[in-house]
Enzyme design. Structure first.
Site, PDB file in Angstrom:
ATOM      1  N   ASP A 423       0.620  -1.536  -0.164  1.00  0.00           N
ATOM      2  CA  ASP A 423      -0.218   0.029   0.385  1.00  0.00           C
ATOM      3  C   ASP A 423       0.673   1.047   0.250  1.00  0.00           C
ATOM      4  O   ASP A 423       2.311   1.387  -0.155  1.00  0.00           O
ATOM      5  CB  ASP A 423      -1.319  -0.063   1.194  1.00  0.00           C
ATOM      6  CG  ASP A 423      -2.285   0.666   1.221  1.00  0.00           C
ATOM      7  OD1 ASP A 423      -2.184   1.188   0.354  1.00  0.00           O
ATOM      8  OD2 ASP A 423      -2.474   0.980   2.292  1.00  0.00           O
ATOM      9  N   GLU A 426       2.689   4.847  -4.827  1.00  0.00           N
ATOM     10  CA  GLU A 426       2.141   5.934  -5.351  1.00  0.00           C
ATOM     11  C   GLU A 426       3.817   6.441  -5.917  1.00  0.00           C
ATOM     12  O   GLU A 426       4.466   6.735  -6.986  1.00  0.00           O
ATOM     13  CB  GLU A 426       1.650   6.934  -5.142  1.00  0.00           C
ATOM     14  CG  GLU A 426       0.111   6.115  -6.102  1.00  0.00           C
ATOM     15  CD  GLU A 426      -0.666   5.522  -4.542  1.00  0.00           C
ATOM     16  OE1 GLU A 426      -1.212   4.505  -4.150  1.00  0.00           O
ATOM     17  OE2 GLU A 426      -0.133   5.690  -3.167  1.00  0.00           O
ATOM     18  N   ASP A 504      -8.589   3.561  -2.354  1.00  0.00           N
ATOM     19  CA  ASP A 504     -10.137   4.230  -1.825  1.00  0.00           C
ATOM     20  C   ASP A 504     -11.623   3.929  -2.253  1.00  0.00           C
ATOM     21  O   ASP A 504     -11.770   5.748  -2.339  1.00  0.00           O
ATOM     22  CB  ASP A 504      -9.473   4.482  -0.460  1.00  0.00           C
ATOM     23  CG  ASP A 504      -8.076   4.020  -0.129  1.00  0.00           C
ATOM     24  OD1 ASP A 504      -7.939   3.199   0.255  1.00  0.00           O
ATOM     25  OD2 ASP A 504      -7.453   4.627   0.742  1.00  0.00           O
TER      26      ASP A 504
END
Length: 759
Positions: A423, A426, A504
């Site tokens: 997670d 990015e 999300d």
């Protein structure tokens, strides 16, 4: 204001204060860095001066640029425009191909390079045309322009041309009509229906028109935009603009199946996952201790709902320090893993890239001492802000860092963790206002395999290379198991290392509807294994919305329920007795269909063709199918039409040509055309293509469901479900009441009986 309050509540006031300080520092660093860059100047290509043929292509010198046309295969061609730094081949699984010979001809307005299956016409002004063997022009390109350190590239689209792909995107399946940013982004909290960019930006487009189809992949990981007739005055204009690097791209003619096959040959095929990964997985940000995990496992067991995995979110860590376990909340992770394995449940643990700044923390100590972290231009260690507060970020563009990071999985593997969930990669770093991007400063320094560069060059690669580091580490330490990683971010080639999910999302009917075009677009970008958080991540869905999301997810590769804190956990028993019974039947059906899913996953690993496909896959020449993004194909046989409206008990769906049968009652439908499909709360419309044999499991019995009155056929792939041992493929044909079976492979047939059902 509401978003800011929600953000503070989610990360805590201490980390929120650190994020505020980080925002000020990052904004100052970015402003200084951008101000130091020269103003980008437009340089036109000029005239062609020299053309030199070679065996597999040709080289063309213009006044202000150089083009190399190189045929990797007869139907894959690479075009490279310089000047500009060539890309490091992170995206590529295959860099070299057997050399071929092409026909090179000078004509009045340029040069023609013909492989027999694809023709490239290089015009003297630098414009390019791509033609199929019949002489049909598939794509016309204008001469590219140099802009600063990068390039701007234009092409002209046919009036009826559709453009698909570009990674993870909002909006419809067809990406014409707006600009799409190439910059992997954590949108923060949840994202809106029109938000761009999102977590996975890939400059890969599949194009389809009445002239034919093709795929184009821009091998450029710098910041950029793909703009497709976003204004009335630019109608029909395709523009790809990148801030950095050479302009390198690959052209592959269709049809779509052939183009995706070649693209995944170039960038890599997704490996066959462990079979358990295709089962139901339960997750929640809020399982804070061992007792929560055991409660969930017991709940599924007592209610006789199958379960394959439970995910551990960040609360299992010691103070959010990655690769640690909180000894008070999870006193014996190894025993917990063992006990769950006895129930057929696997543990998946989350890993973020940010390493807590703590001189007493071994991972931080080691990374700092060995120079594993990204730095600022002066050499100081770079710190961002994530869940533990101030954190350093590994520089995954360095092979030594990837090897070091891969070693860190060893201890969690020894404690029984079977999968990893990447997670925040990015990479994301918390900021305190919406005008600042949630990532590292642009001036951050990265190795880029010792060539050196800033974060503009490394940003889009970060998630891809974190996944590579983890995947290669798991390969080293778990030689008898297939690595399984779920990642929020990545770039071209991500499919070689990880699955992905849609991030999300809000618990809303609008976001449920967005799921299908987003996942179709990911598949057409080379990422075949993905899915949403069933029920949505933020918010508390009604029982109806939860069920409709679960029913859709049951026919997608990733089947996971997940949610944030403070919202209803997505455990099936939390939505009332009626919803529980429907959810139980839905999840049980997924397990009965595992032979079909596992076979489809194996086919994907062999061919690169996504499991989830748009309806035009059946007939790319039918324009009626080009824009359909509220239904999808699952493998070779299923057509799924989910329910997206509150209170709906039926829907209209357009079918491709041929006979289709309801999976539920075998009612016959004829395409092409629109049909009315019943959809009581207990199920969504699922149709089966005529002539299909659908393999289903009932204990040790294989039940082949035959759909259609003529011959039916289907395949079943079998092995141990993990590892790299023997396998087998059974091809079944059912005709005139007789079942025939042909077998390849040495694995023992796993079923005691085979039965055919026709009604």
């Amino acid at each position: 204001i509401i978003d800011q309050i929600a953000g503070i509540l989610s990360i805590g006031p201490r980390v929120a204060l650190q994020a505020l300080k980080n925002t000020k520092l990052k904004n100052r660093l970015d402003d200084e860095y951008l101000a130091s860059l020269p103003e980008p100047k437009i340089v036109l290509l000029g005239d062609l001066q020299i053309a030199v043929p070679f065996q597999s292509g040709g080289s063309f010198e213009f006044d202000n640029g150089r083009l190399e046309v190189f045929f990797l295969k007869r139907d894959i061609v690479r075009l490279s425009w310089q000047p500009g730094k060539p890309p490091l081949p992170y995206a590529l699984a295959q860099e070299s191909y057997p050399q071929i010979s092409i026909k090179y001809t000078e004509v009045a307005d340029g040069y023609i390079l013909d492989s027999g299956e694809l023709t490239v016409h290089v015009h003297k002004d630098g414009s390019i045309s791509f033609l199929d063997p019949a002489g049909t022009v598939l794509r016309c390109e204008a001469p590219p322009r140099r802009k600063g350190e990068g390039w701007v590239h234009h092409a002209y689209l046919a009036e009826d041309e559709r453009v698909y792909g570009l990674g993870e995107r909002t909006g419809g399946l067809n990406k014409r009509g707006r600009s799409w940013k190439m910059w992997n982004t954590d949108p923060g909290l949840c994202y809106s229906a029109e938000q761009d960019p999102l977590y996975i930006c890939i400059p890969t487009c599949l194009s389809l028109s009445s002239l034919g189809s093709y795929l184009i992949f821009y091998e450029n990981y710098g910041p950029g935009n793909v703009t497709i007739d976003s204004e009335p005055q630019t109608k029909g204009l395709f523009q790809a603009a990148f801030d950095l690097g050479m302009l390198r791209y690959y052209f592959m003619p269709g049809p779509p199946e052939r183009a995706l096959h070649h693209y995944t040959e170039l960038t890599g095929r997704a490996p066959l996952p462990p079979r358990w990964a295709l089962g139901y997985q339960q997750s929640r940000w809020g399982y804070t201790k061992e007792a929560d995990i055991r409660r969930v496992a017991t709940g599924f067991e007592q209610l006789e709902i199958p379960l394959s995995a439970i995910h551990l979110d960040i609360d299992y860590m010691d103070g959010f320090r990655v690769f640690t376990v909180h000894k008070r909340r999870f006193p014996d992770l190894k025993k917990l893993s063992y006990d769950l394995n006895q129930q057929g449940i696997h543990l998946v643990s989350i890993i973020d890239p940010g390493v807590k700044q703590d001189e007493k923390y071994s991972v931080y100590q080691s990374g700092k001492a060995k120079g594993m972290f990204s730095t600022l231009p002066g050499g100081d260690l770079l710190h961002g802000v994530v869940w533990p507060g101030s954190a350093a970020f590994p520089d995954f563009t360095n092979s030594l860092v990837r090897a070091w990071w891969g070693e860190l999985y060893r201890d969690l593997i020894r404690q029984g963790i079977d999968g990893f969930w990447h997670d925040m990669n990015e990479p994301s770093s918390f900021v305190a206002n919406a005008n600042s991007e949630m990532t590292l400063p642009l001036s951050a320094r990265h190795s880029l395999e010792c060539t050196g560069g800033d974060h503009r060059q490394a940003h889009n690669l970060y998630g891809l290379l974190m996944n590579r580091a983890g995947f290669e580490g798991l390969q080293r330490f778990n030689t008898k198991k297939r690595p399984w990683i779920l990642s929020r971010s990545g770039w071209a080639g991500l499919q070689r290392y990880a699955w992905c999910w849609t991030g999300d999302v809000q618990s809303s009917w609008e976001q449920l509807r967005q799921t299908v075009p987003t996942i179709l677009g990911l598949g057409l970008s080379g990422l075949p294994f993905c899915g949403p958080d069933a029920g949505g991540y933020f918010g508390s869905p009604s029982p109806e919305l939860y069920l409709r999301w679960l029913q859709l997810s049951a026919f997608l590769p990733l089947f996971r329920g997940h949610s944030a804190k403070r919202w209803i956990a997505r455990e099936p028993w939390n939505f009332g007795e009626n919803a529980l019974n429907i959810a139980r039947r839905t999840i049980r059906l997924r397990y009965r269909l595992l032979p079909y899913f596992y076979t489809a996953a194996w086919q994907t690993s062999q061919t690169g063709i996504p499991m989830i496909r748009p309806l035009f896959w059946i007939d790319p020449s039918d324009p009626s199918l080009w824009d359909i993004d509220d239904s999808f194909l699952l493998g070779d046989s299923f057509l799924v039409s989910p329910i997206f409206k509150k209170g709906a008990a039926s829907r209209q769906a357009y079918l491709p040509a041929g006979k289709w049968y309801s999976f539920w009652d075998r009612k016959e439908y004829i395409g092409p055309g629109t049909v009315h499909l019943e959809a009581p709360l207990e199920r969504i419309p699922v149709l089966v293509r005529n002539g299909s044999l659908i393999p289903m499991e009932e204990g040790k019995e294989l039940v082949l469901q035959a759909f259609g009155k003529g011959d039916c056929s289907g395949k079943v792939f079998s092995d141990l479900g993990d590892g790299y041992g023997p396998w087998r493929v059974d091809s079944f044909t059912y005709s005139n009441g007789e079942l025939k079976q042909e077998t390849q492979g040495e694995f023992r047939f796993p079923y005691k009986h085979v039965r055919v059902e026709t009604e």
